[in-house]
Design a protein around this motif. Structure first.
Motif, mmCIF file in Angstrom:
data_model
loop_
_atom_site.group_PDB
_atom_site.id
_atom_site.type_symbol
_atom_site.label_atom_id
_atom_site.label_comp_id
_atom_site.label_asym_id
_atom_site.label_seq_id
_atom_site.Cartn_x
_atom_site.Cartn_y
_atom_site.Cartn_z
ATOM 1 N N THR A 125 21.612 5.717 52.364
ATOM 2 C CA THR A 125 22.311 6.879 52.695
ATOM 3 C C THR A 125 22.606 6.944 54.206
ATOM 4 O O THR A 125 23.453 7.168 54.754
ATOM 5 C CB THR A 125 21.824 8.284 52.289
ATOM 6 N N CYS A 180 22.569 11.464 56.096
ATOM 7 C CA CYS A 180 23.712 10.401 56.323
ATOM 8 C C CYS A 180 23.708 10.194 57.598
ATOM 9 O O CYS A 180 23.032 10.829 58.720
ATOM 10 C CB CYS A 180 24.894 10.794 55.558
ATOM 11 N N LEU A 197 30.317 9.019 50.730
ATOM 12 C CA LEU A 197 29.291 8.804 49.574
ATOM 13 C C LEU A 197 29.881 9.496 48.373
ATOM 14 O O LEU A 197 30.115 9.185 47.480
ATOM 15 C CB LEU A 197 28.083 9.080 49.953
#
Lengths: 394, 415
Positions: free
Chosen positions: B312, B257, B320
C-alpha cells in the motif's frame, strides 16, 4: 401489554447489523417483524445459531423464501400486500432485478413504507460501492478523526456506523408512519449509511465549510470546551482507567476538594481554566499520579460525590455488572431452543405506558414458516408442502 | 453540484406543510444534550420552540466559532444542532417563566427535557403537572444516566459517557491508553434514540389518545451501540480490548499510502488480492497455498498486514479504493472532513445544503439529510434561532401577551 408499534407489520429483508439493528428496535416496541431469509444465502440452520444473530434478531419471526424462483417473488409480493413497512439492505439494483422495487411494490400496497439502506445511497457514481460499517466510517471522516494527534488514524474498530444507519433508518420510517397516519400515503426512503454517519459529524463539517479548516483528531482532549483536567487517567490495576472532565472553576474547586487540596492545586499555572488548559500536560501528569494509586471505581465515586463528572472506562465485564444498568433492567434474558439462556442489551428507549416487550431470542431458520404462510397468507397446507418441495419456501 | 437526485418528484417546491412531521409541536427544553433530538424533528417539519435562559443557552459558548470569534451567535456547534427551530428566552426558575412554559405546553405535542432528573418536577413542571393541562403530552427526557437508578444523579460529559458506555475501552492503540470516539457521539446517538422514542409515543397517542414519558439514558444509548462487546462477553466470555485500527474480528485495518491512508479488508476475495499484489511483484509468500485458509490468515494476521503494508505504501489511497471497489472489495480512502466535503458521491447526491445566514450576509454549506424521503421533504428550513429571536412572535403573537407584559418580563429578567 401492547407495544407502541403494535399493529404494524414489517417485512425484513436485511442481514448483518445495520438493518437487523433497525428492525429489532421496531420489534422490541411491538411491531410484528418477519425476517425473510433464504437457505441459499444463509447456508444452513447454523447461520441463525450465533450469539450475534440471536441478539440482533430478537423478537422477530423467521421465514425462508427463495427469491431466485419466480414463485418466490410472487410470494414476496403477497407478503408485501399484508405489510406496512419493508426494510432491505441489498445493493441498489437487487430488488429491482427481482421486480420488487418500490415502483412495483406500491402497486401491490399503495401505503407501503419502504426503507432501502445502502452504504452510499441509491444514486451517485459510488452507488454500487461495497461497504460495511468500517468502510462507511473511513469515508465519512470518523476513522481519520478518532485517534491521537500526530499518530496514524485508528478509527473505532467496530461497526458503529451500522448502528447509526439503523437508528436513522428507524427514525425516517417512524416519520413516514406519522405522515401516513395523517394522509394515508406511503413512501420510499433512500438511506445512505455514509450520509447518516456524516450527519453526526456536523460540527466538524461546518468548521471545515465556514473556517476552511480540516479538523484534526483530538484524542481525549476537549479543545472547544477547554476541558482541563480532561482525559482518561490510568488507575490501579491492569489496564484500568477513569475518565475525568473539568470545565470551569466551580468544577475545579470540587475536584481539588475531592483530592484533599494537595499543594500543587494552588500552583499559578493551574489558577484558571485557561491556565489549566494551557498547562494540561503538566496537570495530566499530577492527576495521574493521584489516580494511579486508586481503583478506577474509587476515583469515579469520590469525584462524583464532590460534584465532578468522572466515569470508569468500562470494559465488557464492567458493563455486565454495572449497577445502574442492572437497576434499570437493561439486560434481557431469553431462552433459546438451541442456545439455551441468552442475555442481550435491552432497548434504551424507556416508554412509561408502552414499554419494550421481549418475547424471544432470534428465530431459527424458517421457524415461523407455518405461521406466516398458513395463518397470515392463508396458504393451504398442500400448497405450502408443494412450495417447500419445489425449493420456493427454502 | 446539482440538486439532490430524488426518488420521485422534486421536493424543492414543497411547503413545510407537506413535511412528515408537520403539525407536531415540540417545546425544546433539551438544552445542549437534547438539542440534536429536536433538530432532527424540526428538519422533518415539526414546529420546534427552543427555550433558552435569558442571555442564551450555555451551548452557545462552545466552539468552534465562525472565524474563530467567540460569540454566542457564532457557535458552529449551536448552529448545527439547532436548525429549523424558533427560539425564545425564558427563565424557567421563576414562577412567571413556569407559567409561560405551562401555557406553551398546553399547545405542544412534545416537551423535550434535558434539565436532569427531578429538575422539572421541582418546578411543578413534571409529567403529572403538565398532563393535567395537556393529557396528550409526550415528555421526552434525555439525561446522563436515566431518570431512575442509583447513579441517576451522576454528572457526565461526552468523555465520561463514552467511557461508561464501553466505547472508549475498545478504541485506541495497544501501546497507549483508551481513546474517546470523535465528535461527542454519545449525546448525538442519545438524541436519535430520543427522537425515535418520541415518534413511538406519538404513534401510540393516535391509538390511545394519551401521552407518555420517554426516558432516555445517554449511558444506555452509548452501551447500545457497541456492536460486539456484550455479545462476545455473554457468549464467549471475551473482554474485548483495543487493537489499534484493526477491526475487532481482524477483518479490516487502516494502511498507510503514498498520499494518506486507506482502509482494507483482510479476508474477502483473497485470490484476487494476492494476484493483484503478485502482478506488481509484491505478494511475497502470500502466494503459498496455506494462506488461502481464512483461519490461517486470521491467526497470523500480523504477517498479512506486513506484506500488505509494503504494497500500500507504493500506491495512492484513491487508486486502491477505486480498483479495489471495481473488484468488489469494501475498501475506502480514510477521508478527512475536507475530503468528505469534496466527495463526488456526496456532491452528486446533493448532500450538502446551503443555509442562509442573513446576519452574516451570506450562506454556509451544511451537511444535509441523513435520509431521503421520497414524499415528505427534509430540509433545513431556517438557520438556528438568534437569542430570543421569536420572543415577540410566540409570546405576543401566540400567547397573547401585551407589550406592557413583555416589558415587565424583560425588566424582571424573565425573557
Amino acid at each position: 401489554m401492547p407495544g407502541a408499534l403494535s399493529g404494524v407489520r414489517v417485512l425484513d429483508f436485511t442481514a448483518v447489523l445495520a438493518g437487523p439493528f433497525a428492525t429489532r428496535m421496531l420489534a422490541d416496541h411491538g411491531a410484528e417483524v418477519i425476517k425473510v431469509q433464504s437457505r441459499l444465502t444463509a447456508g444452513g440452520p447454523a447461520h441463525n445459531l450465533t450469539g450475534y444473530f440471536a441478539a440482533w434478531n430478537r423478537n422477530k419471526l423467521g421465514i425462508t423464501l427463495n427469491l431466485s424462483k419466480p414463485e418466490g417473488v410472487q410470494l414476496a409480493r403477497r407478503l408485501v400486500r399484508i405489510s406496512d413497512i419493508l426494510v432491505e439492505n441489498f445493493s441498489p439494483r437487487v430488488m429491482e432485478n427481482w421486480g420488487l422495487d418500490y415502483a412495483a411494490l406500491r402497486k401491490e400496497r399503495p401505503e407501503l413504507i419502504m426503507l432501502s439502506m445502502s452504504g452510499m445511497g441509491r444514486t451517485g457514481p459510488w452507488r454500487d460501492y461495497f461497504a460495511f460499517g468500517p468502510t462507511v466510517q473511513a469515508l465519512s471522516g470518523m476513522t481519520y478523526l478518532t485517534g491521537s494527534p500526530g499518530r496514524a488514524p485508528l478509527g473505532l474498530g467496530y461497526s458503529y456506523a451500522d448502528h447509526v444507519a439503523g437508528l436513522m433508518g428507524v427514525l425516517a420510517v417512524l416519520a413516514a408512519v406519522e405522515h401516513r397516519q395523517r394522509t394515508g400515503e406511503g413512501q420510499h426512503i433512500d438511506l445512505s449509511e455514509t450520509e447518516a454517519m456524516c450527519s453526526l459529524l456536523g460540527t466538524g463539517m461546518l468548521d471545515s465549510a465556514c473556517n476552511g479548516r480540516d479538523p484534526a483528531p483530538e484524542g481525549n482532549s476537549s479543545p472547544q470546551r477547554l476541558g482541563a483536567p480532561h482525559g482518561v487517567y490510568r488507575c490501579r490495576g491492569e489496564d484500568r482507567w477513569c475518565a475525568i472532565a473539568v470545565f470551569n472553576d466551580q468544577e475545579w474547586d470540587a475536584f481539588c476538594q475531592a483530592l484533599g487540596r494537595p499543594s500543587w492545586t494552588v500552583r499559578a499555572e493551574f489558577s484558571s481554566q485557561g491556565q489549566r488548559w494551557k498547562h494540561s500536560a503538566q496537570l495530566d501528569a499530577v492527576v495521574e499520579e493521584w489516580t494511579s494509586q486508586r481503583d478506577a471505581r474509587e476515583v469515579m465515586e469520590s469525584l462524583q460525590r464532590a460534584g465532578v463528572a468522572a466515569g470508569v472506562v468500562q470494559n465488557a465485564s464492567d458493563l455486565a455488572g454495572d449497577p445502574q444498568l442492572k437497576a434499570r433492567d437493561f439486560f434481557v434474558e431469553l431462552e433459546h431452543p438451541v442456545l439455551g439462556r441468552t442475555v442481550s442489551d435491552g432497548s434504551p428507549i424507556g416508554l412509561s405506558e408502552t414499554p419494550a416487550v421481549y418475547r424471544r431470542a432470534g428465530p431459527e431458520l424458517g421457524q415461523d414458516n407455518d405461521y406466516v404462510y398458513r395463518s397470515l397468507l392463508g396458504l393451504p397446507e398442500a400448497e405450502i408442502e408443494r412450495l417447500t418441495a419445489a425449493g420456493v419456501i427454502f | 453540484m446539482g440538486s439532490r437526485p430524488l426518488l420521485g418528484e422534486s421536493t424543492m417546491s414543497f411547503p413545510r406543510s407537506q413535511a412528515a412531521l408537520h403539525g407536531v409541536r415540540v417545546l425544546d427544553l433539551g438544552g445542549e444534550k437534547g438539542a440534536f433530538c429536536a433538530k432532527l424533528l424540526a428538519d422533518m417539519g415539526a414546529d420546534v420552540i427552543k427555550v433558552e435562559p435569558p442571555g442564551g443557552d450555555r451551548a452557545r459558548r462552545v466552539g468552534p466559532f465562525l472565524s474563530d470569534l467567540p460569540d454566542p451567535e457564532k457557535s458552529l456547534s449551536f448552529w448545527y444542532n439547532n436548525t429549523s427551530k424558533r427560539g425564545i428566552t425564558l427563565d424557567i426558575g421563576k414562577p412567571r417563566g413556569q407559567g409561560i412554559v405551562k401555557s406553551l405546553a398546553r399547545t405542544a405535542d412534545v416537551l423535550l427535557d434535558g434539565c436532569g432528573p427531578g429538575y422539572l418536577e421541582g418546578l411543578s413542571l413534571g409529567y403529572e403537572a403538565l398532563t393535567r393541562v395537556n393529557p396528550g403530552l409526550t415528555l421526552t427526557s434525555i439525561s446522563n444516566f436515566g431518570r431512575t437508578g442509583p447513579r441517576r444523579g451522576y454528572l457526565s460529559s461526552d468523555i465520561v459517557a463514552a467511557a461508561m458506555g464501553g466505547q472508549t475501552y475498545i478504541c485506541g492503540d495497544t501501546d497507549t491508553g483508551p481513546v474517546t470516539p470523535y465528535g461527542e457521539q454519545a449525546c448525538l446517538v442519545a438524541s436519535v434514540f430520543g427522537a425515535i422514542g418520541t415518534l413511538m409515543a406519538l404513534r401510540h397517542r393516535r391509538v390511545s389518545g394519551r401521552g407518555q414519558q420517554v426516558d432516555i439514558s445517554i449511558h444506555e444509548c452509548a452501551v447500545g451501540v457497541t456492536e460486539h462487546v456484550l455479545i462476545r462477553h455473554f457468549y464467549d466470555g471475551v473482554v474485548a480490548r483495543r487493537q489499534g485500527s484493526l477491526h475487532w474480528d481482524n477483518a479490516f485495518r487502516v494502511f498507510p499510502c503514498r498520499d494518506g491512508w486507506v482502509l482494507l479488508s483482510l479476508f474477502g476475495e483473497w485470490d484476487t488480492v494476492v494476484e493483484w499484489l503478485d502482478s506488481e511483484g509484491m505478494a511475497a509468500d502470500l502466494k503459498e497455498e496455506r494462506w488461502r485458509d481464512p483461519e490461517v490468515r486470521r491467526m497470523e494476521v500480523e504477517h498479512v498486514i506486513e506484506v500488505l503494508e509494503g504494497w500500500t505504501r507504493r500506491h495512492r489511497a484513491a487508486e486502491l479504493m477505486e480498483q479495489g471497489q471495481a473488484m468488489h472489495l469494501p475498501w475506502a480512502v480514510v477521508h478527512t472532513l475536507r475530503d468528505v466535503k469534496g466527495s463526488t458521491q456526496l456532491l452528486e447526491r446533493g448532500f450538502f445544503v446551503e443555509v442562509a445566514h442573513p446576519g452574516e450576509g451570506r450562506s454556509f454549506s451544511y451537511p444535509g439529510a441523513p435520509y431521503v424521503l421520497s414524499r415528505t421533504p427534509w430540509r433545513i428550513w431556517k438557520r438556528a434561532p438568534l437569542i430570543g429571536e421569536h420572543n415577540e412572535g410566540i409570546l405576543m403573537g401566540e400567547l397573547g401577551l401585551t407589550a406592557k407584559e413583555m416589558g415587565d418580563l424583560a425588566e424582571e429578567g424573565i425573557i
